[in-house]
Write an enzyme that holds these catalytic residues in place. Structure first.
Site, short mmCIF file in Angstrom:
data_model
loop_
_atom_site.label_atom_id
_atom_site.label_comp_id
_atom_site.label_asym_id
_atom_site.label_seq_id
_atom_site.Cartn_x
_atom_site.Cartn_y
_atom_site.Cartn_z
N SER A 142 0.87 -1.18 0.00
CA SER A 142 0.00 0.00 0.00
C SER A 142 0.90 1.23 0.00
O SER A 142 2.10 1.12 0.26
CB SER A 142 -0.84 0.00 1.28
OG SER A 142 -1.44 1.26 1.50
N TYR A 155 -1.82 -1.39 10.12
CA TYR A 155 -1.79 -1.49 8.66
C TYR A 155 -0.40 -1.08 8.15
O TYR A 155 0.17 -1.75 7.29
CB TYR A 155 -2.89 -0.61 8.09
CG TYR A 155 -3.24 -0.84 6.63
CD1 TYR A 155 -3.99 -1.94 6.23
CD2 TYR A 155 -2.84 0.06 5.65
CE1 TYR A 155 -4.33 -2.14 4.89
CE2 TYR A 155 -3.16 -0.13 4.31
CZ TYR A 155 -3.90 -1.23 3.93
OH TYR A 155 -4.22 -1.42 2.61
#
Ligand code: NAD
Length: 276
Positions: A142, A155
């Site tokens: 990401s 995350y």
């Protein structure tokens, strides 16, 4: 196009979003598919969308956090398809919570899917790809694997880990020259269901004015359609890129990640304080 014709791709998280878009795009290009997800209904929908392309599609309910299950699936894919040339470790979840408000259970859940899911998928398929002397592994990180932001510690940790793991693997494969390669993908905001599927702490939801507002905000900011992202990822694989930034926002965050941390953090802390 011909590159994918008649090949076999294994894609996790194929019931929704980016995974589904990749499956559909690959089917259009004539690639046979082994699709996996925890969401059986969504998987069946993806399967029916790919069915018209005339490729073989197999599906499996799979929790990528379960290493034994992922290794068993890899064997199954080889038995059913006779080989695999592309592995996309895409399944992922999101968690929005400050460290102080996060439970160990939530952190383990996220790491289980977003990091261990990628590690399991890579390690389960790699020996077979190396034995065949060909294949490409795509691991989805990401932009949050490039730059940390408040409320995304779990995350960030998982996606930075995916980047570190895949970068090291890429160099190992280059040293070995075994015919196998890999790519790390850093998407910016992609218009998918990720935030609808996310765990959001009550504190984070309250700060955004409610969980629904959080979802609306994400929909507003996530500018890239999953279909476009899928095409960009396949183009990067065809060019054997080591990294791919998906979406204009990813390019901005990549530049920010290269600036001095003190400067970038100052801007984000000021933004965070204003929101409070
Ligand atoms: N959407 C974005 O803005 C964005 C940005 C950067 C990175 N990503 C990454 O892209 C990938 C795909 O996410 P998406 O945006 O398509 O989200 P999504 O929620 O639409 O799709 C994710 C899929 O993963 C599946 N999944 C969740 N847990 C699983 C598990 N334990 N085992 C197997 N499957 C599981 C879900 O059922 C779902 O079908 C993820 O790795 C995500 O972190 C997304």
């Amino acid at each position: 196009m011909e590159r994918w014709q008649g090949k076999v791709a294994a894609v996790t998280g194929a019931a929704s979003g980016l995974g589904r878009a990749l499956a559909e795009e690959l089917a259009r290009r004539g690639t046979h598919l082994a699709l996996a997800d925890v969401d059986e209904l969504g998987l069946a929908e993806t399967e029916s969308r790919c069915a018209g392309a005339g490729v073989k599609v197999t599906t499996r309910r799979l929790d990528v956090a379960d290493g034994q299950a992922v290794f068993a699936w890899a064997q199954e894919v080889f038995d059913e398809h006779g080989g695999v040339q592309l592995v996309v470790n895409n399944a992922g979840v999101a968690l929005v919570a400050n460290v102080a408000a996060m439970s160990v259970d939530d952190l383990e859940w996220l790491m289980g899917v977003d990091f261990w899911g990628v590690a399991h998928g890579t390690m389960a398929f790699l020996p077979r790809l190396r034995a065949a002397g060909e294949g490409h592994i795509v691991n989805i990180s990401s932009v949050f694997g490039l730059l940390s932001v408040p409320s995304q510690s779990a995350y960030n940790a998982a996606k930075f880990a995916v980047r570190g793991f895949t970068d090291a693997l890429r160099m190992e494969l280059e040293i070995e020259r075994c015919g196998v390669s890999c790519t790390t993908v850093h998407p910016g905001g992609i218009r998918t269901n990720i935030v609808r599927h996310a765990r959001i702490s009550p504190e984070a939801a309250a700060m955004a004015g409610g969980a629904e507002r959080f979802v609306r905000l994400f929909d507003l900011l996530a500018r890239t359609e999953p279909e476009l992202a899928a095409r960009q990822i396949l183009r990067a694989v065809a060019r054997n890129r080591r990294r791919v930034l998906v979406g204009p926002d990813a390019k901005v965050l990549d530049v920010m990640a290269r600036l001095p941390a003190g400067l970038v953090h100052k801007v984000m802390v000021a933004g965070g304080r204003r929101r409070m």
